[in-house]
Design a protein around this motif. Structure first.
Motif, mmCIF file in Angstrom:
data_model
loop_
_atom_site.group_PDB
_atom_site.id
_atom_site.type_symbol
_atom_site.label_atom_id
_atom_site.label_comp_id
_atom_site.label_asym_id
_atom_site.label_seq_id
_atom_site.Cartn_x
_atom_site.Cartn_y
_atom_site.Cartn_z
ATOM 1 N N ARG A 149 0.657 -1.333 0.033
ATOM 2 C CA ARG A 149 -0.004 0.026 0.108
ATOM 3 C C ARG A 149 0.919 1.260 0.115
ATOM 4 N N ASN A 150 0.389 2.386 -0.486
ATOM 5 C CA ASN A 150 0.986 3.783 -0.433
ATOM 6 C C ASN A 150 0.429 4.320 0.629
ATOM 7 N N TYR A 151 -0.745 3.735 1.217
ATOM 8 C CA TYR A 151 -1.478 4.821 2.412
ATOM 9 C C TYR A 151 -2.332 3.885 3.208
ATOM 10 N N PHE A 208 -5.450 4.453 6.286
ATOM 11 C CA PHE A 208 -6.527 5.301 6.488
ATOM 12 C C PHE A 208 -7.121 4.908 7.861
ATOM 13 N N VAL A 252 -4.447 9.914 7.656
ATOM 14 C CA VAL A 252 -3.662 9.096 6.810
ATOM 15 C C VAL A 252 -2.269 8.807 7.011
ATOM 16 N N ARG A 253 -1.868 7.581 6.778
ATOM 17 C CA ARG A 253 -0.312 7.399 6.939
ATOM 18 C C ARG A 253 0.383 6.963 5.958
ATOM 19 N N SER A 254 1.553 7.373 5.331
ATOM 20 C CA SER A 254 2.354 6.811 4.477
ATOM 21 C C SER A 254 3.430 6.183 5.235
ATOM 22 N N LYS A 255 4.490 5.765 4.184
ATOM 23 C CA LYS A 255 5.512 5.012 4.971
ATOM 24 C C LYS A 255 6.463 5.903 5.583
ATOM 25 N N MET A 284 -0.614 15.298 1.831
ATOM 26 C CA MET A 284 -1.322 14.531 2.727
ATOM 27 C C MET A 284 -2.808 14.754 3.074
ATOM 28 N N VAL A 287 -4.668 13.998 -0.062
ATOM 29 C CA VAL A 287 -5.087 12.380 0.024
ATOM 30 C C VAL A 287 -5.995 12.057 0.860
ATOM 31 N N TRP A 333 -9.964 10.369 -0.012
ATOM 32 C CA TRP A 333 -10.315 9.279 0.747
ATOM 33 C C TRP A 333 -11.569 9.639 1.319
#
Length: 480
Positions: A319-321, A323, A338-341, A422, A425, A429
């Motif tokens: 995944r990229n994200y 939630f 929202v969390r990215s790496k 962010m 994004v 969502w």
């Protein structure tokens, strides 16, 4: 001709039964109120979890698996339906999805699986129809919720693949005496720096780890039963939790201390050596993974995707994200994450509310020690975080340099591009999945102090997030 027909039918039925047996079995061991790094295999110096550690030694330890809610029933309903909380219609604590919504167990049952549940349910009546057997009474499941786990495995029909949802009460407050009470010496407990290192907090944590020990013990008994039945090799096992520990700065928080879950996966037939997977995974991806491995079609209701490719190549990205959301749990709330790496972004629609945690945390000895230190004016910045009000409406954290998310960089000039990215994004969502911020949310049921003191609004329900846009009818998953 009759003889030939009988032989044909017998052979066909035999092949069908053989194919059914070749489908993998599934077990989800889900702890109650246990933080992601509170097992020994995740580096916790306090934890005694030898059985879970053995699974990790021959399986995959996921380090970036995220819940969609750090709250019991919304989290469990999200896992079982493969949907975000506001899309289940059960975004708040003690609410249930509509009867027509499919559950993971129901889909597996339709595809030839025997489905059993034992322990804490907390998902409403909608999910009952997916299970062949359910043990939920305290007499059947015991204080920790694990008493009937082995029995469930022993009593199942031996000619079908199975799915077991083994849900502990451990380590939910209040702590009770059990066979592992006193396993952890309070004097040897390493206290997180954002708590007060005193006798009360040490004892509180020792009780907590004693209950994790019981959870671990019963997992070991189930492994022994699977070995006795010759089913361990073909059983896909997940060990996880529904939300962070019921201590300050954890349960109900949308940062890693609340939303990240331990996630140990074992499947001896297909995972041959210990691995670590750092890829982002959401718990809504569990059901699609099971369906793919079971040869079942993925109903459009399920918003996640199968992570089965990570079983062969744990190092690849997925995944990229991810939630998550925080809605009412004892206190009024509306947060989205929202969390990215590398980054974590939080949008808080109720910044006037402190982040005290739920009432079971507020009434804990650990919280009371923090209150005493607050009154004495001796709290560190990290210890004082739960009391801060008003909070920022937006928070942004660099998870590469600030792994525990204490330094909010949302206002820094050189991070405005990251903030805008962010924010966009999360907005996408929310738009695609039908999320809303109702004007009237469920209010505080309790005063923000120990003792479960009810407010005048206790029992009043507000509008469920997503209701105005009929989010239960929206299947779009948002950005992946």
């Amino acid at each position: 001709m009759k003889t030939l027909l009988s032989l044909f039918l017998g052979t066909t039925l035999g092949i069908t039964a053989f194919c059914e047996r070749q489908k993998p079995n599934f077990i989800v061991f889900i702890a109650d109120d246990v933080s992601w790094d509170d097992f020994a295999c995740y580096g916790d110096p306090n934890a005694q979890t030898p059985e879970i550690d053995k699974l990790a030694e021959s399986g995959i330890t996921f380090t970036n698996t995220y819940l969609t809610a750090s709250s019991c029933s919304p989290s469990r309903n999200s896992i079982m339906t493969g949907r975000y909380p506001h899309n289940t219609g059960a975004a708040e604590l003690h609410t249930s999805p509509p009867e027509a919504m499919l559950s993971m167990a129901e889909v597996l049952k339709q595809n030839g699986y025997y489905c059993g549940h034992s322990g804490k349910f907390h998902m409403g009546d909608y999910a009952h129809r997916g299970f062949d057997v359910i043990y939920t009474s305290r007499e059947d499941v015991g204080d920790g919720g694990e008493k009937s786990w082995v029995q469930s495995l022993a009593e199942r029909p031996m000619d079908k693949p199975f799915f077991m949802w083994f849900a502990a009460y451990d380590a939910h407050r209040a702590w009770g005496e059990n066979e592992f009470s006193g396993t952890h010496n309070p004097d040897e407990i390493k206290v997180p720096y954002y708590y007060i290192d005193d006798a009360e907090t040490r004892q509180d944590l020792a009780h907590y780890y004693d209950e994790i020990k019981r959870f671990d013990h019963y997992i070991g008994l189930c492994i022994q039963e699977l070995e006795k039945q010759g089913q361990l090799e073909n059983t896909f096992i997940i060990v996880m939790a529904d939300n962070g520990r019921a201590f300050p700065a954890a349960k109900t928080r949308v940062n890693d201390r609340g939303m990240k879950t331990p996630f140990v996966v074992s499947w001896p037939q297909n995972i041959k050596r210990a691995s670590t997977c750092d890829s982002l995974v959401s718990v809504i991806d569990i059901a699609p993974t099971f369906f793919e491995l079971a040869g079942a079609e993925l109903p459009e209701q399920f918003q996640g995707r199968s992570f089965s490719a990570l079983l062969k190549k744990p190092q690849q990205e997925f995944r990229n994200y991810v939630f998550s959301e925080h809605n009412w749990h004892d206190y009024e709330a509306h947060e989205r994450m929202v969390r990215s790496k590398d980054l974590l972004y939080i949008l808080n629609a109720r910044p006037n509310k402190p982040q005290l945690g739920p009432t079971d945390s507020v009434g804990s000895p650990t919280h009371i020690s923090l209150v005493k230190s607050q009154q004495a004016g001796t709290l560190t910045t990290a210890q004082a975080d739960i009391f801060v009000t008003p909070r920022p409406r937006e928070e942004l954290y660099d998870c590469t340099s600030d792994t525990e998310q204490w330094l909010n960089i949302a206002s820094l000039p050189d991070r405005q591009n990251d903030l805008a990215k962010m924010r966009a994004v999360l907005d996408e969502w929310r738009e695609q999945t039908g999320d809303t911020t109702p004007a009237t949310l469920t209010p505080d049921y309790y005063l923000p102090e120990p003792g479960y003191i009810k407010t005048e609004q206790h029992g009043t329900r507000g509008e469920n997030p997503g209701a105005a846009r009929k989010a239960t009818e929206i299947n779009a998953p948002g950005p992946f």
